[in-house]
Structures are given as C-alpha cells and as structure tokens.
Design an enzyme around this catalytic site. Structure first.
Site: not given
Length: 267
Positions: A7, A10-11, A107, A109-110, A129, A132, A184
């Site tokens: 989790v 964002s995703n 974290g 995930d890390r 990684d 977000t 631009t």
C-alpha cells in the site's frame, strides 16, 4: 497461494504467488474512503477476471505506509479470507539489520525493497523507488540497511508547478526531443524529465561519495523504466521488487511452503 499487498500513498499493488512464482499482479488506487466490503468487492472482481478465488488464498502479507488503509485491509483479511495477515513492521523478521537512528521511522516499503534487492544481488546497493515520493536507500555489502534520502515524487513536483503557475498547462510526462525546447509543452517536459534525471544522478553520486563504495543502483516503481533510459547511474530496473520483498519476508516468518498449505485461519 500467498497474497502480497503493498500500500503506497497513491497506488496499492497486489501480487499473487504460488511458491516463488508471481502468478499475477494488479495496481489499484489507494483510497482510504473504501470500506472493508468495498475493498473485498474490488479484489474479488480482480480475482474473478483472472480466474482466482478467495478460497485460493492460504496467507497474506501487507506493507503499508497509509495507516487508515491498514485497518481496512486487516478487516478484509479477517472477514473474507478468515486470516490474520502478516504486517511488515516492528516485530516481524526481515533478516536485515536496520542502521537508522530510529528503525521504526523507516517506511515499510523501503525495508521491503532493500530485502528483495539484497537477496537478488548480494552486494552493496542503492535502491531508487519512484513513487509518490522518490526514495533512495543504501544497503551495505554486509546486507545492512544504512539509510537514505527522500525527495518529492515527480507527480508531486509537476502538480505543484501547474498549480502555482497559472499560464502553464498540464502536460504528459515524456522525454522531449531536446533540452533547448521550442514550445511550451516541450519546455515543461524538458524541465520535468531532465531535471528529475539530474536529481536522481546527483543524489546517487553523493551517496556513493559518502559511502566510499560503488554499489549497484536499482530502480523500481512506476517511472523507473523511463528515468533509467536517460540516467547515467541506474544499472538495473526491477518493477516487481517490492512484491518480491514481501514474499521473501513472508518466508522468513513462516514454516517452509506455508503458502502452499491449507489457509492459516484466524482464531
């Protein structure tokens, strides 16, 4: 089978393993407003489309950086899988020493990424990684998590630009034909793309200098492939690194072949 769930802000990414084989993975939006039942309906439909069933799940392991989501997913596991999930956090065996001032601040995930990368390459590493936030984590040759850096993700950076500069349009993130752009849209793309490549290469170079080492640099996450093609520092890309790390940590906390046996029912 083993269901792994990562989790992010964002995703949320789900993966289904039979032994060491990743059978299928799915990416959904992280939404803290979804109830236990709504999450169950969504996952049930994803399973159904791939011809899997809730009864196939023998165990679940979760990595989560969004606390409200963790409560909902634990409820889903207990109510629909009849399982108490493994949660990556304090008390779980990772097999990796954490050399951080306060290990609880890192974290999940890390740590999961670090475990997977070291298991695969068995040497000093920097894991980048792209999520977000973009995280940079250094793992020593002895397999110790040493720390790292956190930068705003590219999505956050681009949204800030569009919100604060009223005349600039939102553009697709893509590599433009040249840095000295002639319109631009390409100008914004040049700043975002090459600016981010420079950020990645710059941080990696400084980490190598501090570590006095030449670690392998591994990219993962949504933008890893795009950035790696232009980066001078990323050596390899593994889009499934986090899912694989969850599987590895699961095996370190359970008897062998647990995911192939009858489901471990909650009491």
């Amino acid at each position: 089978m083993l269901l792994v769930i990562d989790v992010g802000n964002s995703n949320t990414v789900l993966g289904l393993y039979r032994g060491e084989e990743l059978l299928r993975s799915w990416r959904i939006t992280t939404d803290t407003s979804r109830t236990v039942d709504e999450n169950a309906m969504l996952i049930h439909e994803l399973f159904r489309l791939s011809e899997f069933h809730f009864t196939d799940i023998a165990d679940v392991i979760i990595s989560c950086v969004v606390p409200p989501m963790l409560t909902a997913l634990e409820g889903l596991c207990r109510q629909y899988f009849k399982l108490k999930p493994y949660i990556v956090g304090p008390g779980i065996k990772t097999g990796m020493p954490i050399q951080y001032d306060n290990p609880r601040e890192v974290g999940a995930d890390r740590i999961v990424n670090a475990v997977a990368a070291y298991e695969k390459w068995r040497g000093s590493l920097i894991v980048v990684d792209f999520g977000t936030a973009t995280t940079f984590d250094y793992i020593s040759a002895r397999g110790e998590y040493q720390g790292g850096a956190i930068a705003p993700g590219l999505g956050i950076s681009s949204e800030a630009l569009f919100e604060r500069a009223s005349k600039l349009p939102r553009v697709e993130f893509a590599r433009p034909p040249q840095v000295i752009a002639k319109n631009t849209v390409n100008s914004i793309q040049a700043g975002l793309f090459f600016g981010y490549v420079g950020l990645v290469d710059g941080i990696v170079a400084r980490m190598k200098m501090e570590a006095r080492d030449e670690p392998r640099v591994v990219g993962t996450g949504g933008l890893a492939e795009q950035i790696a093609r232009a980066s001078e520092s990323i050596d390899a890309v593994d889009p499934c690194l986090t899912l694989e790390g969850l599987r590895i940590i699961y095996t370190r906390n359970t008897p062998s072949n647990q995911s192939e046996s009858a489901p471990r029912r909650s009491q």
